[in-house]
Motif scaffolding. Structure first.
Motif, PDB file in Angstrom:
ATOM      1  N   PHE A 101     -51.323 -10.480 -11.189  1.00  0.00           N
ATOM      2  CA  PHE A 101     -51.312  -9.061 -11.675  1.00  0.00           C
ATOM      3  C   PHE A 101     -50.280  -8.215 -12.277  1.00  0.00           C
ATOM      4  CE2 PHE A 101     -52.485  -4.516 -11.338  1.00  0.00           C
ATOM      5  CZ  PHE A 101     -53.108  -4.420 -12.115  1.00  0.00           C
ATOM      6  N   ALA A 102     -49.160  -8.326 -11.199  1.00  0.00           N
ATOM      7  CA  ALA A 102     -48.001  -7.403 -11.474  1.00  0.00           C
ATOM      8  C   ALA A 102     -47.391  -7.923 -12.855  1.00  0.00           C
ATOM      9  CB  ALA A 102     -47.551  -7.458 -10.755  1.00  0.00           C
ATOM     10  N   ALA A 103     -47.110  -8.985 -12.633  1.00  0.00           N
ATOM     11  CA  ALA A 103     -46.786 -10.061 -13.524  1.00  0.00           C
ATOM     12  C   ALA A 103     -47.393  -9.911 -15.134  1.00  0.00           C
ATOM     13  CB  ALA A 103     -46.982 -11.716 -13.806  1.00  0.00           C
ATOM     14  N   HIS A 104     -48.657 -10.383 -15.155  1.00  0.00           N
ATOM     15  CA  HIS A 104     -49.576  -9.909 -16.745  1.00  0.00           C
ATOM     16  C   HIS A 104     -49.605  -8.457 -17.191  1.00  0.00           C
ATOM     17  CE1 HIS A 104     -52.265 -10.543 -19.682  1.00  0.00           C
ATOM     18  NE2 HIS A 104     -53.297  -9.388 -18.442  1.00  0.00           N
ATOM     19  N   LEU A 105     -49.241  -7.693 -16.297  1.00  0.00           N
ATOM     20  CA  LEU A 105     -49.215  -6.143 -16.248  1.00  0.00           C
ATOM     21  C   LEU A 105     -47.813  -5.724 -16.937  1.00  0.00           C
ATOM     22  CD1 LEU A 105     -50.294  -2.974 -16.452  1.00  0.00           C
ATOM     23  CD2 LEU A 105     -49.389  -3.064 -14.366  1.00  0.00           C
ATOM     24  N   LYS A 106     -46.677  -6.689 -16.091  1.00  0.00           N
ATOM     25  CA  LYS A 106     -44.669  -6.342 -17.040  1.00  0.00           C
ATOM     26  C   LYS A 106     -44.709  -7.062 -18.228  1.00  0.00           C
ATOM     27  CE  LYS A 106     -40.471  -7.412 -15.462  1.00  0.00           C
ATOM     28  NZ  LYS A 106     -39.293  -7.929 -15.112  1.00  0.00           N
ATOM     29  N   HIS A 107     -45.497  -8.438 -19.078  1.00  0.00           N
ATOM     30  CA  HIS A 107     -45.745  -8.777 -19.743  1.00  0.00           C
ATOM     31  C   HIS A 107     -46.789  -8.215 -20.840  1.00  0.00           C
ATOM     32  CE1 HIS A 107     -41.736 -10.640 -18.351  1.00  0.00           C
ATOM     33  NE2 HIS A 107     -42.992 -11.219 -17.570  1.00  0.00           N
ATOM     34  N   GLY A 108     -47.577  -7.699 -20.646  1.00  0.00           N
ATOM     35  CA  GLY A 108     -48.895  -6.977 -21.125  1.00  0.00           C
ATOM     36  C   GLY A 108     -48.847  -7.039 -22.362  1.00  0.00           C
ATOM     37  N   GLU A 120     -45.969  -8.093 -24.524  1.00  0.00           N
ATOM     38  CA  GLU A 120     -45.501  -9.355 -24.748  1.00  0.00           C
ATOM     39  C   GLU A 120     -46.072 -10.764 -25.937  1.00  0.00           C
ATOM     40  OE1 GLU A 120     -43.821 -11.515 -26.956  1.00  0.00           O
ATOM     41  OE2 GLU A 120     -41.746 -10.475 -25.752  1.00  0.00           O
ATOM     42  N   PRO A 121     -46.414 -10.817 -27.130  1.00  0.00           N
ATOM     43  CA  PRO A 121     -47.248 -11.466 -27.520  1.00  0.00           C
ATOM     44  C   PRO A 121     -47.065 -13.003 -27.707  1.00  0.00           C
ATOM     45  CG  PRO A 121     -46.001 -10.814 -29.021  1.00  0.00           C
ATOM     46  CD  PRO A 121     -45.423  -9.974 -28.448  1.00  0.00           C
ATOM     47  N   VAL A 122     -45.666 -13.133 -27.194  1.00  0.00           N
ATOM     48  CA  VAL A 122     -45.233 -15.016 -27.358  1.00  0.00           C
ATOM     49  C   VAL A 122     -45.907 -15.169 -25.783  1.00  0.00           C
ATOM     50  CG1 VAL A 122     -43.813 -16.132 -27.826  1.00  0.00           C
ATOM     51  CG2 VAL A 122     -43.889 -14.342 -29.113  1.00  0.00           C
ATOM     52  N   LEU A 123     -46.725 -16.521 -25.104  1.00  0.00           N
ATOM     53  CA  LEU A 123     -47.424 -16.599 -24.359  1.00  0.00           C
ATOM     54  C   LEU A 123     -45.796 -17.388 -23.527  1.00  0.00           C
ATOM     55  CD1 LEU A 123     -49.323 -16.648 -22.192  1.00  0.00           C
ATOM     56  CD2 LEU A 123     -50.354 -18.314 -22.612  1.00  0.00           C
ATOM     57  N   MET A 124     -45.633 -18.458 -24.341  1.00  0.00           N
ATOM     58  CA  MET A 124     -44.145 -19.062 -24.093  1.00  0.00           C
ATOM     59  C   MET A 124     -42.735 -18.629 -23.011  1.00  0.00           C
ATOM     60  SD  MET A 124     -43.860 -22.402 -23.677  1.00  0.00           S
ATOM     61  CE  MET A 124     -44.674 -22.840 -25.071  1.00  0.00           C
ATOM     62  N   LYS A 125     -42.929 -17.354 -23.068  1.00  0.00           N
ATOM     63  CA  LYS A 125     -41.695 -16.039 -23.046  1.00  0.00           C
ATOM     64  C   LYS A 125     -42.025 -16.224 -21.161  1.00  0.00           C
ATOM     65  CE  LYS A 125     -40.127 -13.438 -26.456  1.00  0.00           C
ATOM     66  NZ  LYS A 125     -39.691 -12.284 -27.395  1.00  0.00           N
TER      67      LYS A 125
END
Length: 283
Positions: A173-180, A182-187
């Motif tokens: 959850f925290a990782a998704h929140l941190k990169h929420g 960011e449109p490039v999922l590959m990163k």
């Protein structure tokens, strides 16, 4: 064929190959000025192809049903010092990850206090919660490793066993929140996928203590999670994410080794008939 050696080794080898392909992808297909990846780059195709191949291979190799794995000790119990060493290292790395997570959470909290309009409070809260749960997860992995090595269920097993899965879930959850944003999922997709697989693997591991054994799901999620986790280390992760990834990778490999080597008949609990016969006096 000693699957308890071959399959974890295959996961490590697949992860190492993925690590090299990921580094190749970042060096040849990533454009720092735009933040995008080149469409159709060979490195990207090779990396995704390897990941798909590992998924298929692990799915096929763990699909065979095995008997006698309906309880924690027959499934994971092992007199192997190597397995205990791997799980002990995983527990210590979880302690380190917990410290890094708490430090990062407090740092982000101070930034929020200084400029609350620029930061979300959920970010430091989730980081601190993840760090605290990683400390509890470290005790959980060490406790379960000790039970597997000694061959007996200890008091408090059902209390500590869920914490590794819970820590991985909050980390996800925290990782998704941190990169929420960011449109490039590959990163960050490989790190996110690894956290998801670690969550599921340790959830199913804890299920053995609650009468819900799912050995094939444990093996698939643990082995693939270890491979994807090693691959994600190529992203140049922060200290918390790197330590948590390494810890959960070792934990997944350790439990997979025990599950593939079981059941251990000398550590299986006696049947009810044997218990009754030993309880009756002989005249």
């Amino acid at each position: 064929m000693r699957k308890n050696i071959i399959l974890p080794a295959l996961a490590v080898a697949g992860g190492a190959a993925g690590f090299l392909l990921r580094r190749w992808q970042l060096a040849s297909a990533y454009q720092p000025d735009t933040g995008l990846f080149v469409h159709g780059a060979p490195a990207t195709g090779a990396l995704l192809g390897l990941t798909a191949l590992l998924m298929v291979v692990f799915l096929v190799l763990v699909c065979k049903r095995r008997e006698g794995l309906d309880d924690f000790l027959p499934a994971f119990g092992s007199p192997s010092v190597g397995q205990m060493t791997v799980l002990a290292a995983a527990g210590l790395l979880l302690f380190a990850a917990g410290g890094f997570g708490l430090r990062e959470g407090f740092r982000t909290f101070r930034l929020w206090q200084a400029a609350p309009e620029m930061y979300q409070l959920s970010a430091p809260v989730s980081q601190m919660l993840t760090g605290a749960l990683c400390l509890a997860a470290g005790f959980g992995v060490l406790y379960m490793g000790q039970m597997a090595y000694r061959g007996r269920i200890l008091d408090g097993a059902c209390l500590l066993a869920p914490f590794p899965a819970l820590a991985a879930l909050v980390w996800l959850f925290a990782a998704h929140l941190k990169h929420g944003t960011e449109p490039v999922l590959m990163k960050y997709g490989f790190s996110l996928f690894a956290a998801l697989l670690f969550t599921m693997a340790h959830y199913y591991i804890a299920g053995f203590l609650y009468g819900k054994p799912r050995p094939r799901r444990v093996l698939f999620c643990a082995l693939l999670g270890a491979a994807v986790g090693i691959t994600s280390l190529a992203d140049g992760l922060d200290l918390f994410t790197a330590a948590a990834t390494a810890a959960f990778t070792l934990s997944a490999l350790g439990f997979a080794h025990g599950l593939l080597g079981g059941p251990w008949p000398d550590r299986m609990p006696p049947s009810e008939e044997e218990t009754d016969s030993t309880a009756q006096p002989n005249f």
